[in-house]
Design an enzyme around this catalytic site. Structure first.
Site, PDB file in Angstrom:
ATOM      1  N   ASP A  17       0.832  -1.195   0.000  1.00  0.00           N
ATOM      2  CA  ASP A  17       0.000   0.000   0.000  1.00  0.00           C
ATOM      3  C   ASP A  17       0.868   1.247   0.000  1.00  0.00           C
ATOM      4  O   ASP A  17       2.021   1.208  -0.426  1.00  0.00           O
ATOM      5  CB  ASP A  17      -0.950  -0.021   1.205  1.00  0.00           C
TER       6      ASP A  17
ATOM      7  N   HIS B 291      -3.895   6.129   3.439  1.00  0.00           N
ATOM      8  CA  HIS B 291      -4.575   4.932   2.953  1.00  0.00           C
ATOM      9  C   HIS B 291      -3.998   3.641   3.528  1.00  0.00           C
ATOM     10  O   HIS B 291      -4.719   2.775   4.018  1.00  0.00           O
ATOM     11  CB  HIS B 291      -4.472   4.944   1.431  1.00  0.00           C
TER      12      HIS B 291
ATOM     13  N   SER C  34     -10.988  -0.621  -1.348  1.00  0.00           N
ATOM     14  CA  SER C  34      -9.738  -0.569  -0.580  1.00  0.00           C
ATOM     15  C   SER C  34      -9.958  -0.999   0.861  1.00  0.00           C
ATOM     16  O   SER C  34      -9.060  -1.521   1.509  1.00  0.00           O
ATOM     17  CB  SER C  34      -9.186   0.857  -0.581  1.00  0.00           C
TER      18      SER C  34
END
Length: 1391
Positions: free
Chosen positions: A156, A384, A570
């Site tokens: 990620d 994220h 996600s």
């Protein structure tokens, strides 16, 4: 990539987050979507508008998002390339599905909830959904199987090890085992080695003097140094925050200095200036005014490039260690010193990290590679990755309801989101991440990144993933994408790769009520509207399972909050990954052999169906995963071999294409029965025993069809290790138009409880035909509720190239938001998608126009956003009307070959009357380049050693580019661009730098356009692979530089009705009406040669577009405002330039004799030899002096020779006695000046020569050269005099009545040239400085820098820094020092 008809829509390559919102450019958040949530303890959770994030920079990582991005992290309304997109609104995605776990009480058998209510505990639980997938029930029943013993690799944007809940596991073990930057974006070149002086100081790479802590052990005494601009390590959001705070402080200091400067000016005006007209006083006042003006202009032009941090690396006898000097980040000069930094080693060794400063609160990890020559400073490129890690594994001892799915699991962070690219992943990052996952013996990989792909289940990364899964037994979980609700929108790698579990995003009533704070929760759980759908273009299901696609989870400390809400696939992927970790934890604890094959089969065969029809599998996969049921399935499977069943399908009688399912989409394929050959091959893990596992393998399979009237398979199959093929018959001929989904699946006759052990998806989208003319289709009274989707499949008539549509909504109360998508699939192209988000605040209509491909099936998907209209009990009626239009042309792609001949184009309207109104524009220039250098090396580091043991190689290609004018340029490599997953090449990266090594642009497979000033540039292209033969073939790779033409240079081409029109000037063509079936010929003229860009070399290509039709409705298509939504590529090959005119024309014969001409040639040759001699050593300087003295005696008054001698003296380096050298320079300059007849020179320039007189022109050039030589000599003399003054520490006032030679020289120079020009202005600066007028000196210097069109000269900026320090403007000096590291770096950054 661009098709002949339209551009492919490309999803942003960013983390798969959603932000499908109605798209005003600056969206606002509703009161219910954000705010402060307080519950015991009050500080336990904060959700604010800033929490609704898209993670990351930009220019952005390839993420799954919806049609826009929210808030402070960025917002996009079109699918462009960017980083992690998330969102946190009640409305943030798209698609209808029903059923599934709800969360909360009152669920009936189908998962529907009535009178749904939240209490505090269910509210908290809804923020981190677990009940929906049975994770809470599983941990309650098996508290020790909470993920302990499992290691997850998070591919990620990077994980912050300091984030809430990521410090330890439920057993007290460290949560984060390693933090790695796989992209190289944080790499610092520390190959420079220095030694400390007697005081324990070293010179840092930035030039700063650094004090080394005396307690640090360094047996070798060698310190590796490097530096980094800290903003290169931070996200755009963090950088923006720091810039605001730093500018506020800088402005305060600047205002103080402005106030002082204004005060001094006022005092001068009051005391001195009004009383005298003295010129010196005027200049003094001008100096004071200049200071005021400069400070004000400085504030206007302020552009903070950020502090510089020094890095030091050394070996303490046992480990490599590193420390940072971050004083430039701190307000307190005693903070951030190198000696106070607690040294760090590689994170996996001691698991320690640091923070740059209290201001940024950004966590940093240090890793050292290549024997201390590379320091990797690891920071996240968006929130994220931390959020994803928190969903999967966070552990909050005091807030268990907010725990991640597998709080006992450990993780490694593999940063694949490159900070240089705004968090977009790169091939280098992906490959290194897989290497790290295997090296750390991980059990699971989670990856919430992806993009559309040209070829499913194909490419270098897919090959490496297959090896990791099949050989090393890692289970790979990934997001399916956020590009729904249309079918075939799953992205790579999660939705298109057979070895990866692709996850769709589900929202339950509890999540909607709690996390999204909707007014009224939906009655049933459903898939988010924006979650991507299958099938893949080769017929595979695409989505494997679904999981909750939203959560409130930890985020990095630099966000200044503990948690935030994000939603997207996600978030669904780590939810599924965490649930899988629970299963693997149980399997390990109970001694069950862990296989990704077994785990995946358990998840898919126990998932809870979502939706009412079999076709809903295209949305949700096999359904909502259920951890507890999957565990029960695994408990029944100890004797079942770990096998995956690989299915290959091709139409009988055809060897290609080979697919993974049956996908009948086009009209012709849906009219008759077809027979398909199916090959099922058991896939065992690498290394299994031939005798014990492969040879005995034999299964009796009963084959089933979900509808034998449409799909007929055999009844039984005996399957052995070598596989077995069989045929099935698919008959769609009697089906109605629309979507139909079927499966053929095999069941083990001896263990039917296993459920389907393999499935063959059969998807049929039978289109309706449009037979009426003009071709129009209407869909009336379509009824919508929140989350509902209506799909229509239409065979686009042949000859159609665009659609004009109108949508009307009626019979509703509150605002409604709709997603309207169309999608077509063409061979060997990415799915062609058009999309729009429409909001109706009241009943009304909206119009659209978009391109289509004739003869191909088009899906029209209209959906009401899942949360739009919740709380209202009224449905919405929608009418949709489509009118097809098209002009068929004989040449879709036009190539003008550089000749004067026009290109004939035959145009025809096949469907209805259309207006032919052609427009052709050339607006880009593409210039080809070949590399001037190619270097191939083997990367010896462990992070580049593949799991197979092969070492990665790197090829660096160097291209030289010259821009005569500033331009917006984009590098293009057609062989490699626009593919990251579906390519067999590993990775590429480029950087563009000037002669000072300043980097102006970086990029990878999706190059960006960058504005570059005039000058010479170097482009380096970095390619990686483990196969040397592939790289060898690329050593002469052609690269194109694509320049956007300025508006004034854009070429608009002309059309004619006659072939001779371009030459004769008659028969110009504007427009006409095309009747159906009637062809009309038009001629496109090439551009006239005088319209070609002046810097368009032979062989370059002008690019543009050509369109033919106009919208009948009068609307404009797209943001460009073009009148036709369809354009085609057009190019023009630039021909050779016209021949040069005879340069000798009109030249008169020389009057000189042969001997005179020979003597001049010999003299000039001698001077040329003198200029070529080097003067690096004492011996070389001696030889140069001998020759120069000889020539001086031979030609004592020849000005060019004397100028060349002066030039040679000025070129010397490493001067020991500078005063003596300057005196020699002054003497040489005097010789040049005395050789010039100044009266003759002045007389010549007082007269204007006749431009038509060739002899006069020759004389003019000669006299201009003489003047320039005189000016250069005077300029050099002035610099030497100034240098002597500074060396002797002498002032103007202590000359003792002696003549001021500097002033005399300056005034003499002033007679001949502009002494404020960029060439000679330095002398003016020195003169003003001598007279104490520092403000004027600085103004002249700034003007010189501004005027100089070449790359910046370091000596000018050094002089500027000196002036700023002399004035006392420390804040401006500090600002300029930061810029020096940008303008004049010592070397190029590492790839």
């Amino acid at each position: 990539m661009q098709s002949p008809v339209l551009k492919h829509i490309r999803w942003a390559r960013t983390p798969f987050l959603s932000s499908h919102q109605n798209l005003p450019r600056a969206p606002t958040l509703t009161p219910t979507s954000a705010g402060i949530l307080l519950f015991p303890p009050p500080s336990s959770l904060i959700i604010s508008p800033n929490a609704l994030v898209n993670g990351g920079k930009s220019k952005s990582g390839r993420a799954w998002r919806e049609r826009g991005h929210f808030h402070n992290y960025s917002f996009r309304s079109s699918r462009s390339r960017r980083v992690g997109g998330c969102v946190a609104m009640p409305c943030s995605s798209k698609v209808k599905v029903s059923g599934g776990g709800g969360g909360g009480g009152g669920a009936d058998e189908n998962g529907a909830l009535r009178n749904f209510k939240l209490n505090e505990s269910t509210f908290l639980a809804s923020l981190m959904p677990k009940q929906e997938i049975g994770a809470d029930r599983f941990i309650e029943a098996h508290p020790r199987y909470d993920g302990r013993g499992v290691v997850i690799a998070i591919f990620d944007s990077g994980v912050d090890p300091a984030a809430a809940g990521l410090q330890e596991t439920t057993e007290g073990k460290p949560k984060v085992l390693d933090v790695i930057d796989c992209t190289g974006s944080g790499d610092v070149d520390t190959s420079k080695v220095v030694k400390a002086d007697a005081d324990g100081c070293i010179r840092g790479a930035s030039g700063a003097s650094l004090v080394v802590n005396s307690s640090w052990k360094n047996p070798s005494g060698e310190w590796h140094v490097g530096y980094k601009l800290v903003y290169e390590l931070f996200t755009d959001t963090l950088t923006s925050r720091l810039k605001k705070e730093r500018k506020k402080k800088w402005d305060e200091k600047n205002q103080e200095e402005i106030a002082k400067a204004v005060k001094h000016l006022d005092e001068f005006d009051q005391v001195k200036y009004p009383k005298s007209d003295d010129a010196n006083l005027k200049r003094s006042r001008e100096d004071l005014q200049n200071k005021v003006d400069i400070l004000r202009k400085q504030a206007d032009n302020y552009d903070d490039k950020g502090p510089v941090i020094d890095a030091v690396v050394w070996h303490d006898g046992e480990l490599w260690r590193a420390a940072l000097d971050t004083q430039s980040l701190e307000d307190d000069p005693d903070c951030g010193k190198l000696a106070d930094f607690v040294p760090l080693t590689n994170f996996r060794t001691e698991r320690k990290f640091g923070v740059f400063s209290k201001l940024d609160a950004c966590t940093a990890v240090l890793n050292i590679y290549d024997e201390g020559n590379v320091l990797s400073i690891v920071t996240d490129s968006s929130p994220h990755g931390t959020h994803v890690a928190g969903i999967a594994t966070a552990f909050h001892p005091k807030e268990p309801l907010l725990n991640g799915i597998a709080p006992g699991a450990q993780l490694i962070s593999c940063k694949i989101g490159d900070s240089r690219l705004g968090s977009m992943e790169t091939g280098t990052g992906l490959t290194r991440a897989l290497i790290a996952a295997v090296e750390h013996k991980c059990d699971l990989i989670n990856m919430s990144y992806g993009e559309p792909a040209l070829l499913p289940d194909y490419g270098r990364f897919v090959d490496l993933v297959n090896e990791v899964v099949n050989k090393h037994r890692l289970t790979f979980v990934s997001s399916a994408g956020n590009s729904g609700p249309a079918l075939s929108t799953v992205g790579a790698p999660g939705g298109t790769s057979s070895s990866i579990i692709g996850v769709g995003a589900y929202v339950s009533p509890a999540m909607a009520a709690g996390a999204h704070s909707v007014v009224e929760a939906p009655a049933e759980g459903l898939e988010y509207t924006w979650s991507s759908r299958g099938p893949t273009v080769d017929g595979d299901l695409g989505v494997s399972i679904s999981a909750p696609g939203g959560a409130v989870a930890p985020v990095p400390t630099w966000t200044l909050q503990k948690r935030m809400l994000m939603n997207g696939t996600s978030m669904a992927s780590p939810s599924a990954c965490g649930g899988t970790a629970l299963l693997i934890s149980a399997m390990k604890a109970e001694g069950v052999c862990v296989s990704p094959y077994t785990v995946r089969k358990a998840l898919e065969n126990t998932a809870e169906p979502v939706g009412q029809s079999l076709a809903d599998k295209l949305t949700t996969g096999q359904g909502l995963m259920q951890v507890d049921k999957a565990y029960e399935y695994i408990c029944l499977s100890p004797g079942i071999p770990s096998v995956w069943y690989d299915v290959k399908v091709n139409q009988s009688g055809k060897s290609t294409p080979v697919s993974r399912g049956v996908y009948l989409r086009e009209a012709a394929a849906c009219q008759q029965s077809t027979e398909w050959a199916v090959l099922v091959e058991p896939k065992f893990h690498e290394g299994v025993s031939n005798l014990e596992e492969l040879a005995p393998f034999e299964e009796c399979i009963q084959l089933h069809s979900t509808d034998k009237a449409v799909v007929k398979p055999p009844e039984y199959l005996l399957l052995t290790n070598n596989g077995r093929s069989f045929n099935i018959v698919v008959d769609p001929s009697k089906l109605s138009s629309g979507l139909h989904y079927y499966e053929v699946y095999g069941v083990d006759c001896k263990a039917p409880w296993r459920g389907p052990i393999f499935r063959i998806p059969i998807t049929i989208t039978k289109p309706m035909t449009v037979e009426n003319r003009p071709p129009r289709v209407s869909f009336s009274k379509m009824s919508f509720l929140p989350g509902h989707i209506e799909r229509r499949f239409i065979e686009v008539p042949l000859g159609a190239s665009w659609v004009e549509a109108i949508v009307r909504a009626s019979e509703f109360d509150t605002t409604r938001r709709f997603f309207i998508d169309t999608l077509q699939i063409c061979p060997l192209q990415r799915p062609i998608k058009w999309e729009s988000v429409v909001t109706f605040s009241s009943p009304g209509a909206k119009t659209f126009a978009f391109p289509v491909v004739g003869g191909q099936t088009m899906e029209l998907a209209v959906s009401q956003f899942w949360s739009s209209g919740l709380g209202s009990h009224e449905g919405t009626l929608v009418d949709f009307e489509i009118a097809f239009h098209g002009i068929d042309v004989s040449k879709e792609e036009i190539i003008l070959d550089g000749s004067d001949a026009p290109v004939r184009i035959d145009a025809e309207a096949l469907l209805a009357s259309e207006k032919l109104s052609p427009v052709a524009v050339l607006n880009k220039l593409r210039i080809p380049f070949r590399p001037v250098d190619a270097k191939l090396i083997t990367l010896t580091g462990s992070r580049d050693k593949l799991p197979s043991g092969k070492q990665t190689l790197a090829l660096t290609l160097t291209y030289k580019i010259k821009l005569e004018d500033g331009a917006e340029v984009k590098p293009q490599v057609p062989l490699l661009n626009n593919r990251i997953y579906d390519t067999k090449f590993e990775s590429q990266f480029y950087m563009i730098s000037d002669s000072n090594k300043r980097v102006y642009s970086m990029g990878d497979v999706y190059p960006n356009a960058s504005k570059l000033p005039k000058g010479d540039y170097t482009l380096q292209l970095y390619l990686r692979h483990d196969n040397v033969q592939y790289l060898e073939k690329l050593k002469q790779l052609v690269l194109f530089i694509e320049k956007s033409l300025e508006d004034k240079d854009v070429i608009r081409l002309s059309f004619f009705s006659e072939p001779d029109g371009p030459i004769m000037g008659n028969g110009g063509y504007k427009s006409s009406e095309l009747a159906p079936g009637k062809k009309e010929a038009i001629y496109l003229a090439p551009p006239s040669k005088d319209k070609l860009p002046k810097n368009a070399p032979q062989g370059s290509v002008l690019l543009g577009t050509i369109s033919y039709g106009r919208l009948l409705s009068g609307q404009e298509a797209g943001k460009s405002g073009q009148k036709s939504p369809v354009s085609y590529p057009i190019s023009y090959v630039v021909p050779p330039n016209k021949g040069d005119e005879d340069k000798q024309k009109g030249s008169s014969a020389s009057n000189k004799t042969v001997s005179e001409r020979l003597e001049e040639e010999v003299r000039d040759a001698k001077i040329k030899v003198l200029g070529s001699l080097k003067q690096e050593t004492e011996e070389e300087r001696s030889e140069w002096k001998k020759l120069s003295d000889s020539l001086r005696s031979e030609y004592p008054k020849y000005t060019p020779l004397l100028a060349k001698i002066l030039e040679g003296l000025l070129s010397r380096n490493n001067i020991t006695d500078k005063i003596k050298h300057n005196e020699v320079v002054i003497a040489a300059a005097n010789e040049v000046a005395s050789s010039v007849d100044k009266e003759e020179l002045a007389k010549f320039f007082s007269l204007k020569p006749d431009p038509e007189d060739d002899e006069a022109e020759k004389m003019k050039k000669k006299m201009e050269a003489t003047r320039d030589q005189l000016a250069d000599a005077l300029y050099s003399k002035g610099l030497a005099l100034s240098d002597i003054e500074s060396l002797k520490v002498r002032t103007v006032t202590d000359s003792g009545g002696k003549p001021d030679l500097f002033e005399e020289t300056f005034k003499e120079l002033q007679k001949w040239v502009d002494v404020k020009s960029s060439k000679y202005g330095t002398l003016t600066v020195l003169r003003e400085k001598r007279r104490g007028r520092l403000g004027t000196a600085l103004k002249v210097l700034n003007d010189m820098i501004q005027e100089d069109g070449d790359p910046p000269k370091k000596k000018l900026y050094d002089m500027k820094l000196s002036l700023l320090e002399d004035i006392g403007w420390t804040h401006v000096a500090a600002y300029e020092k930061q810029w020096m590291h940008v303008r004049f770096p010592p070397s190029l950054p590492l790839f």
